[in-house]
Design a protein around this motif. Structure first.
Motif, mmCIF file in Angstrom:
data_model
loop_
_atom_site.group_PDB
_atom_site.id
_atom_site.type_symbol
_atom_site.label_atom_id
_atom_site.label_comp_id
_atom_site.label_asym_id
_atom_site.label_seq_id
_atom_site.Cartn_x
_atom_site.Cartn_y
_atom_site.Cartn_z
ATOM 1 N N UNK A 78 0.165 -14.247 4.159
ATOM 2 C CA UNK A 78 0.262 -14.146 5.609
ATOM 3 C C UNK A 78 1.489 -13.296 5.947
ATOM 4 N N UNK A 79 1.349 -12.301 6.812
ATOM 5 C CA UNK A 79 2.478 -11.431 7.142
ATOM 6 C C UNK A 79 3.699 -12.189 7.691
ATOM 7 N N UNK A 80 3.479 -13.275 8.404
ATOM 8 C CA UNK A 80 4.594 -14.060 8.945
ATOM 9 C C UNK A 80 5.357 -14.735 7.804
ATOM 10 N N UNK A 81 4.634 -15.262 6.838
ATOM 11 C CA UNK A 81 5.273 -15.883 5.673
ATOM 12 C C UNK A 81 6.004 -14.812 4.860
ATOM 13 N N UNK A 82 5.352 -13.665 4.682
ATOM 14 C CA UNK A 82 5.960 -12.575 3.923
ATOM 15 C C UNK A 82 7.264 -12.131 4.584
ATOM 16 N N UNK A 109 -8.625 -18.222 -4.949
ATOM 17 C CA UNK A 109 -7.535 -18.161 -3.978
ATOM 18 C C UNK A 109 -7.336 -16.720 -3.555
ATOM 19 N N UNK A 110 -7.016 -16.555 -2.322
ATOM 20 C CA UNK A 110 -6.708 -15.231 -1.827
ATOM 21 C C UNK A 110 -5.295 -14.861 -2.251
ATOM 22 N N UNK A 111 -5.112 -13.636 -2.681
ATOM 23 C CA UNK A 111 -3.792 -13.165 -3.063
ATOM 24 C C UNK A 111 -3.074 -12.521 -1.879
ATOM 25 N N UNK A 112 -3.680 -12.569 -0.732
ATOM 26 C CA UNK A 112 -3.081 -12.001 0.468
ATOM 27 C C UNK A 112 -2.111 -13.014 1.068
#
Length: 93
Positions: free
Chosen positions: A15-19, A10-13
């Motif tokens: 999404x900026x919108x979710x963040x 899984x990516x630990x990044x």
């Protein structure tokens, strides 16, 4: 595989919108008034509901979106109940 030779599942990044939506929810949560029976508290619960609705609009998983929307509904119901109790209390004075 990651640089350590361990598979990356899984990516630990995030999404900026979710963040951004999560940060906004945390910010609104941090503004909780101390009097749970006040108009300010009811207004705050409405702001929480709005932040949860915004978060639900950007979440990836259906279950997470449903939970955020359910929590938004519960926050609005609580705000309405606080306002109702305030109106009853005011009319009894």
């Amino acid at each position: 595989m990651g640089s350590t030779g361990v598979p990356i599942e899984r990516s630990l990044v995030v999404d900026p919108v979710v963040k951004h939506a999560l940060c906004h929810l945390r910010f609104v949560q941090s503004q909780q008034p101390s009097d749970a029976d006040s108009v300010e508290f009811a207004d705050w619960r409405e702001r929480i509901a709005e932040a949860l609705d915004a978060l639900a609009g950007v979440l990836v998983f259906k279950e997470d979106r449903a939970r955020a929307r359910a929590e938004a509904t519960a926050a609005r119901e609580q705000a309405a109940e606080v306002r109702r109790r305030g109106e009853i209390g005011a009319s009894e004075r």
